[in-house]
Design a protein around this motif. Sequence first.
Motif, PDB file in Angstrom:
ATOM      1  N   GLY A  59      17.694 -38.643  -4.364  1.00  0.00           N
ATOM      2  CA  GLY A  59      17.576 -37.333  -4.995  1.00  0.00           C
ATOM      3  C   GLY A  59      16.378 -37.076  -5.866  1.00  0.00           C
ATOM      4  N   SER A  62      14.961 -33.558  -5.000  1.00  0.00           N
ATOM      5  CA  SER A  62      15.943 -32.508  -5.310  1.00  0.00           C
ATOM      6  C   SER A  62      16.072 -32.316  -6.810  1.00  0.00           C
ATOM      7  CB  SER A  62      17.310 -32.875  -4.713  1.00  0.00           C
ATOM      8  OG  SER A  62      17.316 -32.749  -3.310  1.00  0.00           O
ATOM      9  N   ARG A  63      16.115 -33.408  -7.556  1.00  0.00           N
ATOM     10  CA  ARG A  63      16.283 -33.311  -9.000  1.00  0.00           C
ATOM     11  C   ARG A  63      15.043 -32.695  -9.656  1.00  0.00           C
ATOM     12  NH1 ARG A  63      17.531 -38.829  -8.475  1.00  0.00           N
ATOM     13  NH2 ARG A  63      16.059 -39.316 -10.137  1.00  0.00           N
ATOM     14  N   LYS A  86      24.147 -38.897  -7.480  1.00  0.00           N
ATOM     15  CA  LYS A  86      25.096 -38.208  -8.353  1.00  0.00           C
ATOM     16  C   LYS A  86      25.060 -38.755  -9.779  1.00  0.00           C
ATOM     17  CE  LYS A  86      28.319 -36.552  -4.833  1.00  0.00           C
ATOM     18  NZ  LYS A  86      29.710 -36.617  -4.286  1.00  0.00           N
ATOM     19  N   HIS A  88      22.507 -39.541 -11.391  1.00  0.00           N
ATOM     20  CA  HIS A  88      21.325 -39.036 -12.083  1.00  0.00           C
ATOM     21  C   HIS A  88      21.347 -37.519 -12.295  1.00  0.00           C
ATOM     22  CE1 HIS A  88      19.639 -42.999 -10.942  1.00  0.00           C
ATOM     23  NE2 HIS A  88      18.856 -42.815 -11.983  1.00  0.00           N
ATOM     24  N   ILE A  89      22.298 -36.816 -11.686  1.00  0.00           N
ATOM     25  CA  ILE A  89      22.347 -35.362 -11.847  1.00  0.00           C
ATOM     26  C   ILE A  89      22.803 -35.014 -13.267  1.00  0.00           C
ATOM     27  CG2 ILE A  89      23.463 -33.225 -11.085  1.00  0.00           C
ATOM     28  CD1 ILE A  89      23.701 -34.437  -8.305  1.00  0.00           C
ATOM     29  N   THR A  90      22.091 -34.094 -13.901  1.00  0.00           N
ATOM     30  CA  THR A  90      22.449 -33.644 -15.239  1.00  0.00           C
ATOM     31  C   THR A  90      23.198 -32.312 -15.153  1.00  0.00           C
ATOM     32  OG1 THR A  90      20.430 -32.353 -15.588  1.00  0.00           O
ATOM     33  CG2 THR A  90      20.336 -34.712 -16.110  1.00  0.00           C
ATOM     34  N   GLN A  93      21.234 -29.249 -13.969  1.00  0.00           N
ATOM     35  CA  GLN A  93      20.677 -29.184 -12.612  1.00  0.00           C
ATOM     36  C   GLN A  93      21.701 -28.580 -11.648  1.00  0.00           C
ATOM     37  OE1 GLN A  93      19.780 -33.365 -12.204  1.00  0.00           O
ATOM     38  NE2 GLN A  93      17.629 -33.068 -12.751  1.00  0.00           N
ATOM     39  N   ILE A  95      22.681 -28.547  -8.325  1.00  0.00           N
ATOM     40  CA  ILE A  95      22.511 -29.314  -7.094  1.00  0.00           C
ATOM     41  C   ILE A  95      23.873 -29.561  -6.456  1.00  0.00           C
ATOM     42  CG2 ILE A  95      21.705 -31.474  -6.062  1.00  0.00           C
ATOM     43  CD1 ILE A  95      19.822 -31.833  -8.429  1.00  0.00           C
TER      44      ILE A  95
END
Length: 269
Positions: A59, A62-63, A86, A88-90, A93, A95
């Motif tokens: 990602g 994307s991130r 997943k 690393h997604i905040t 974001q 996404i």
Amino acid sequence: MGTYSTNPAETVVDFYSAYDEEGRLGRRYGQVEFLTTMRYINKHLTPGARVLEIGAGSGRYSRAIADMGYAVDAVELVAHNIEIFKQHITPQQNITVTQGNALDLSAFASAGYDITLLLGPMYHLYTAEDKHAALQEALRVTKPGGVVFVAYCISDASIIYRGFARKGLDVGDYIRRGKIDPTTFATHSEPEDIFELVRREDIDALMAHYPVQRLHYVATDLFSVHMHEALEEMSDDQFALYLQYHFAVCERPDMVGITHHSLDILRKG
């Protein structure tokens, strides 16, 4: 490299379940590829653009796009990569991440995206049938006038770097086994090789079937892998100057053949 399944999809899953893609893009030579790709994505992002990344890995792209305020839908084959993605997604974001295959995007409507990224799948597709399936799906989900980014692994850089400079592969043995043509040094890859290696002429022949306009053909890492030790030893100022040079020459036709990774940027008709 270990033993992998002869099924292409299983081979990819096996490889990336034990591979640190996030770490690769964090090293200086990987930063060149990442920053170059993002530079061109930025050229074609428009306010409110919808973005789909196919084969999103862990990602990183994307991130980065989501951090600029865009909503991103991501598709990834490998469960291990999705898990890292997943993590690393905040909360800031926007996404969505779906497990899926680049060859079948039936879960996604036609003509839904302004930008479609196909930055990894073509590395691991070995037949013309599969390559066309991935390209057709990427183009199908892209709006007319939208932009598709397609990344490839280039064969000559691997022969030079891994075969002759590093001697990590035996070029003579690859010739004897029919993996490298003894006259042209064109390569023939199979799932056991993990990566499908091509040349610009192969990409041109593939894209001749589609009503697209080529906007850019970019050598995303160019000399960077060949000289990765020197990059690591550079000061920040020297590295910034190297990036300035790289950006100035990464589309030059007389330079692009030496790159490990290339990026074909296409406008859908």
